[in-house]
Motif scaffolding. Structure first.
Motif, PDB file in Angstrom:
ATOM      1  N   UNK A 320       6.178  14.982 -31.748  1.00  0.00           N
ATOM      2  CA  UNK A 320       6.459  14.259 -30.494  1.00  0.00           C
ATOM      3  C   UNK A 320       6.519  15.166 -29.276  1.00  0.00           C
ATOM      4  N   UNK A 321       7.149  16.325 -29.424  1.00  0.00           N
ATOM      5  CA  UNK A 321       7.249  17.211 -28.268  1.00  0.00           C
ATOM      6  C   UNK A 321       5.924  17.909 -27.980  1.00  0.00           C
ATOM      7  N   UNK A 322       5.150  18.209 -29.015  1.00  0.00           N
ATOM      8  CA  UNK A 322       3.831  18.813 -28.779  1.00  0.00           C
ATOM      9  C   UNK A 322       2.922  17.827 -28.043  1.00  0.00           C
ATOM     10  N   UNK A 323       2.977  16.565 -28.432  1.00  0.00           N
ATOM     11  CA  UNK A 323       2.178  15.544 -27.746  1.00  0.00           C
ATOM     12  C   UNK A 323       2.626  15.416 -26.294  1.00  0.00           C
ATOM     13  N   UNK A 324       3.937  15.462 -26.069  1.00  0.00           N
ATOM     14  CA  UNK A 324       4.437  15.394 -24.695  1.00  0.00           C
ATOM     15  C   UNK A 324       3.929  16.570 -23.868  1.00  0.00           C
ATOM     16  N   UNK A 325       3.925  17.775 -24.453  1.00  0.00           N
ATOM     17  CA  UNK A 325       3.401  18.958 -23.761  1.00  0.00           C
ATOM     18  C   UNK A 325       1.902  18.842 -23.534  1.00  0.00           C
ATOM     19  N   UNK A 326       1.213  18.364 -24.536  1.00  0.00           N
ATOM     20  CA  UNK A 326      -0.239  18.222 -24.431  1.00  0.00           C
ATOM     21  C   UNK A 326      -0.616  17.275 -23.288  1.00  0.00           C
ATOM     22  N   UNK A 327       0.119  16.184 -23.148  1.00  0.00           N
ATOM     23  CA  UNK A 327      -0.157  15.243 -22.063  1.00  0.00           C
ATOM     24  C   UNK A 327       0.246  15.828 -20.710  1.00  0.00           C
ATOM     25  N   UNK A 328       1.341  16.537 -20.703  1.00  0.00           N
ATOM     26  CA  UNK A 328       1.854  17.089 -19.457  1.00  0.00           C
ATOM     27  C   UNK A 328       0.916  18.127 -18.860  1.00  0.00           C
ATOM     28  N   UNK A 329       0.303  18.938 -19.740  1.00  0.00           N
ATOM     29  CA  UNK A 329      -0.550  20.032 -19.268  1.00  0.00           C
ATOM     30  C   UNK A 329      -2.040  19.758 -19.469  1.00  0.00           C
TER      31      UNK A 329
END
Length: 552
Positions: A320-329
């Motif tokens: 979940x946090x990797x996906x959030x980072x992936x979308x953010x950047x």
């Protein structure tokens, strides 16, 4: 293929990452921003406290004794090398002829020091041949060595009904004489054993198309492509997705196939600490702010490489946090589900199912058929544009032999069972039994006082042994009790990270698990392996059904 930020994966026409640099430098990158974003969207997120507890560190005295063990072994190794050099001890390792030594050496003497003097002493614990299906129990060919494990000979004796605690037979499909395997037999008779051609030439059969369509439906993606070898699925396809001018952010514990694929791609590689989101975010932020080295141009693509379950640690990716980072950047995400597909989630659909996430959150989904599906090969899945691109550009599609038809049918058979298309609930029952066995086994090991890695849901269970001498003794004593285990040490782990690795299976019965646990408990006392300082009191009822609710 478009990612969350609207870029095209195949052509590399991403938004300019440097456009975000002003916002990043102004302090908009909060340390826990990705956690809040995941929570705002109603997505579950990884419990870092649980992760820390599942990676308990060894007591200081254990580490001291471990390094002393290697130090003493090294001293005796140099002594034995001295004796071999002067002809006082037989030299079993391959050496060069005198006339070859003036040229490039064929054998690296110092690099082989560990193998000569330590590995060969415990080599009898690896590569032991079995002579039956690798199900919950198997038959093992007994072998002995007359030269300290440099060579082996078969005694003619077979050790019957050894409990299998080491195979990746997660769902228990590695069986023989099963009625549902009749379809595999029929395909073998109709198509033969092999294809003898590549997918790009004459090697695509209707069975391959049937498998790919069924797999895409199972994974809830637009399309999928299968390959004949799981290792090559990573090693040969990562270079097709990224190249020079691209950046790969790779978890430090990624499998060798991902590491090789990243190196072959020619892209710049930077590793981040295992499952450490702060470290990953820092690398992403720096990559966008500073761009490529020297020229400072924006990266063509930024690809994050992770695994679903890490085979040596038993840990589950913080998706979940990797996906959030992936979308953010505005990066891309490649998830290797070799060990998690079929083994995680309420319906066995892997780490996406486990966290209850949208399949579209991951750009490239990879997995293998050699674990839960008890076959061979691998797959890549995602958007149709991605798969079409790979059909034309994948080295595996252009040069490697296609998947064997009977193997494809075996995977189709398992997929139909997992999806309930066989008219039964057998697939769901196997998934639930695997989850139950996993939690039970892990709980008992913790109560006994062993240090284990990974969360309670992971069917890969490393038990830390640390000392190399104990690694050998543990495996040998377990085999004497007719229990087959996998032991792993340096260089597959860190120098002080030797371990036994147990793999749970839906085919393990309560009696089998209790037999193995009793033997492990006995050897833990004998070899002083109970290092945990977080031992819990043993509960009278360990198999409470309410303790094994599937993660939804």
């Amino acid at each position: 293929m478009a990612n969350a930020g609207g870029g095209d994966f195949c052509s590399g026409n991403l938004h300019n990452h440097k456009k975000q640099s002003d916002g990043l430098q102004s302090g908009n990158c909060r340390k826990n921003g990705m956690v809040e974003e995941a929570q705002e969207h109603g997505k579950p997120h990884f419990n870092h406290k649980l992760l820390a507890e599942s990676f308990e560190e060894a007591p200081l005295h254990v580490l001291i004794f471990t390094y002393l063990n290697y130090g003493i072994g090294t001293l005796f190794g140099y002594l034995r090398d001295f004796l071999r050099y002067h002809g006082l001890e037989k030299r079993n390792a391959a050496i060069e002829r005198e006339q070859q030594k003036d040229f490039v050496p064929l054998y690296q003497d110092f690099e082989n020091f560990y193998k000569r003097n330590i590995y060969m002493r415990i080599r009898d614990n690896w590569n032991q041949p079995i002579c039956s299906a690798p199900s919950a129990q198997f038959d093992l060919m007994e072998r002995v060595s007359d030269d300290y494990n440099w060579t082996f000979r078969f005694t003619g004796r077979v050790i019957k009904d050894v409990i299998n605690m080491g195979s990746y037979n997660f769902l228990g499909f590695a069986v023989k004489n099963n009625e549902s395997m009749e379809t595999v037999k029929d395909v073998l008779e109709a198509y033969g054993v092999g294809v003898a051609s590549t997918r790009a030439e004459m090697g695509t059969l209707d069975k391959h198309k049937e498998l790919e369509d069924l797999l895409a439906k199972f994974l809830n993606v637009e399309a999928a492509m299968v390959f004949g070898m799981g290792f090559a699925t990573n090693a040969m396809n990562v270079p097709a997705l990224v190249g020079k001018g691209c950046l790969i952010l790779s978890d430090e514990l990624n499998h060798a196939s991902l590491v090789l694929g990243a190196r072959l791609s020619g892209a710049t590689i930077r590793t981040f600490k295992h499952n450490n989101m702060q470290n990953l975010e820092k690398l992403l932020r720096d990559a966008i702010i500073y761009g490529q080295p020297r020229v400072h141009r924006a990266w063509k693509k930024i690809l994050i490489l992770v695994e679903g379950i890490y085979s040596m640690e038993g840990s589950i990716v913080n998706l979940p946090q990797i996906v959030a980072l992936k979308k953010k950047y505005k990066a891309y995400l490649y998830v290797d589900e070799a060990h998690s597909i079929g083994a995680l989630g309420p319906t066995g659909r892997g780490v996406m199912d486990y966290f209850g996430m949208d399949p579209g959150d991951v750009d490239v989904r990879m997995g293998t058929f050699s674990k839960s599906f008890t076959a061979t090969g691998g797959y890549l899945a995602g958007r149709k544009e991605l798969v079409d691109y790979l059909r034309a550009n994948s080295h595996s599609a252009l040069y490697a032999t296609s998947m064997s038809p009977p193997v494809a049918e075996q995977v189709i058979r398992v997929l139909k069972i997992l999806m309930g298309l066989d008219g039964t609930t057998q697939g769901l029952q196997r998934i639930q039994q695997l989850a139950k066995n996993t939690r039970y086994f892990r709980q008992r090991l913790k109560e006994m006082g062993f240090i284990t890695y990974g969360p309670d849901s992971s069917p890969v269970i490393p038990l830390l042994v640390y000392l190399p001498s104990k690694v050998a003794a543990f495996a040998r004593h377990m085999l004497e009790k007719k229990i087959g285990v996998v032991v792993v040490g340096f260089p597959a782990t860190t120098l002080a990270g030797a371990r036994a690795r147990f793999c749970m299976s839906a085919s393990h019965t309560q009696e089998m698990l209790d037999t193995a646990l009793e033997a492990i408990n006995e050897l833990g006392d004998l070899l002083y392996m109970k290092y945990s300082r977080q031992r819990k009191s043993v509960q009278p009822k360990l198999c409470d059904e309410t303790s094994f609710e599937l993660n939804s």
